[in-house]
Motif scaffolding. Sequence first.
Motif, PDB file in Angstrom:
ATOM      1  N   ASP A  26     -36.000 -13.805   4.508  1.00  9.94           N
ATOM      2  CA  ASP A  26     -36.383 -12.841   5.536  1.00  9.94           C
ATOM      3  C   ASP A  26     -37.121 -13.539   6.677  1.00  9.94           C
ATOM      4  O   ASP A  26     -36.832 -13.316   7.857  1.00  9.94           O
ATOM      5  CB  ASP A  26     -37.249 -11.747   4.908  1.00  9.94           C
ATOM      6  N   ALA A  27     -38.056 -14.415   6.327  1.00  7.14           N
ATOM      7  CA  ALA A  27     -38.806 -15.159   7.347  1.00  7.14           C
ATOM      8  C   ALA A  27     -37.888 -16.113   8.110  1.00  7.14           C
ATOM      9  O   ALA A  27     -38.010 -16.265   9.334  1.00  7.14           O
ATOM     10  CB  ALA A  27     -39.952 -15.934   6.691  1.00  7.14           C
ATOM     11  N   MET A  28     -36.954 -16.742   7.404  1.00 10.96           N
ATOM     12  CA  MET A  28     -36.022 -17.667   8.060  1.00 10.96           C
ATOM     13  C   MET A  28     -35.107 -16.924   9.035  1.00 10.96           C
ATOM     14  O   MET A  28     -34.839 -17.407  10.139  1.00 10.96           O
ATOM     15  CB  MET A  28     -35.188 -18.401   7.001  1.00 10.96           C
ATOM     16  N   LEU A  29     -34.632 -15.756   8.643  1.00 12.31           N
ATOM     17  CA  LEU A  29     -33.764 -14.978   9.540  1.00 12.31           C
ATOM     18  C   LEU A  29     -34.524 -14.554  10.791  1.00 12.31           C
ATOM     19  O   LEU A  29     -33.955 -14.534  11.888  1.00 12.31           O
ATOM     20  CB  LEU A  29     -33.202 -13.752   8.814  1.00 12.31           C
ATOM     21  N   ALA A  30     -35.795 -14.221  10.638  1.00 14.24           N
ATOM     22  CA  ALA A  30     -36.604 -13.866  11.811  1.00 14.24           C
ATOM     23  C   ALA A  30     -36.672 -15.039  12.785  1.00 14.24           C
ATOM     24  O   ALA A  30     -36.548 -14.858  14.004  1.00 14.24           O
ATOM     25  CB  ALA A  30     -38.006 -13.438  11.381  1.00 14.24           C
ATOM     26  N   LYS A  31     -36.818 -16.253  12.256  1.00 19.11           N
ATOM     27  CA  LYS A  31     -36.855 -17.440  13.119  1.00 19.11           C
ATOM     28  C   LYS A  31     -35.518 -17.668  13.810  1.00 19.11           C
ATOM     29  O   LYS A  31     -35.472 -18.020  14.989  1.00 19.11           O
ATOM     30  CB  LYS A  31     -37.226 -18.676  12.298  1.00 19.11           C
ATOM     31  N   VAL A  32     -34.424 -17.475  13.078  1.00 22.87           N
ATOM     32  CA  VAL A  32     -33.085 -17.646  13.676  1.00 22.87           C
ATOM     33  C   VAL A  32     -32.881 -16.620  14.789  1.00 22.87           C
ATOM     34  O   VAL A  32     -32.383 -16.952  15.875  1.00 22.87           O
ATOM     35  CB  VAL A  32     -31.983 -17.516  12.602  1.00 22.87           C
TER      36      VAL A  32
END
Length: 197
Positions: A147-153
């Motif tokens: 979830d955190a990685m998708l927010a960064k992407v």
Amino acid sequence: MKGFLKIAGKVTDWNVYKKALIICDVTEMFINKYLPRNSRTVDQMRQAARSCKQNIVEGVADNTVSTEMCIKLLGVAKGSLRELGEDYYDFLRQQGYSAWGINDPRAMQARQYCRTHDDVVEFMEKCRQRSAETVANIMRTQIFQLDAMLAKVMRKYEAAFLAEGGIKENMLRARLEQRSKGGLDYNFYKFYKTYLS
């Protein structure tokens, strides 16, 4: 001349895809092993896990022509991911298991492992050896990280859109640049307009 298409690399090499694949496959193993076949939750968890992975793939592919569509699909992936995380939390709560807190040593160990391991075969093998409670908590950890990685992407795509614009702007920019150079395309365009239209 700089082109206007943003062709993405191989999405299966992306960390977000690898994590989504792990979540999809471990969820399938989990529901087959620990949930009753006639439970409505089975279909919901399966669809949420699949939706997350498939929307990442489609979103990255759609970014070639539409950053807006890419961001929307990554948002759908995030929504499906959070829904799946809630299903794992419900399972833990309803079965009387504990949901690991952020400072729980098991959660800290799981976070470190999830951060540094993204081989789906290895991950599946580890999860097969653990209890339903442990797997559900590990999956929640994996879900929080993705979830955190998708927010960064998504923020990366947002920044690129703000800096470079959308496809229509880039197409116009590329066309005007080509036209100013009087290139072959522009000469053909003049020929077409004069003789063929």
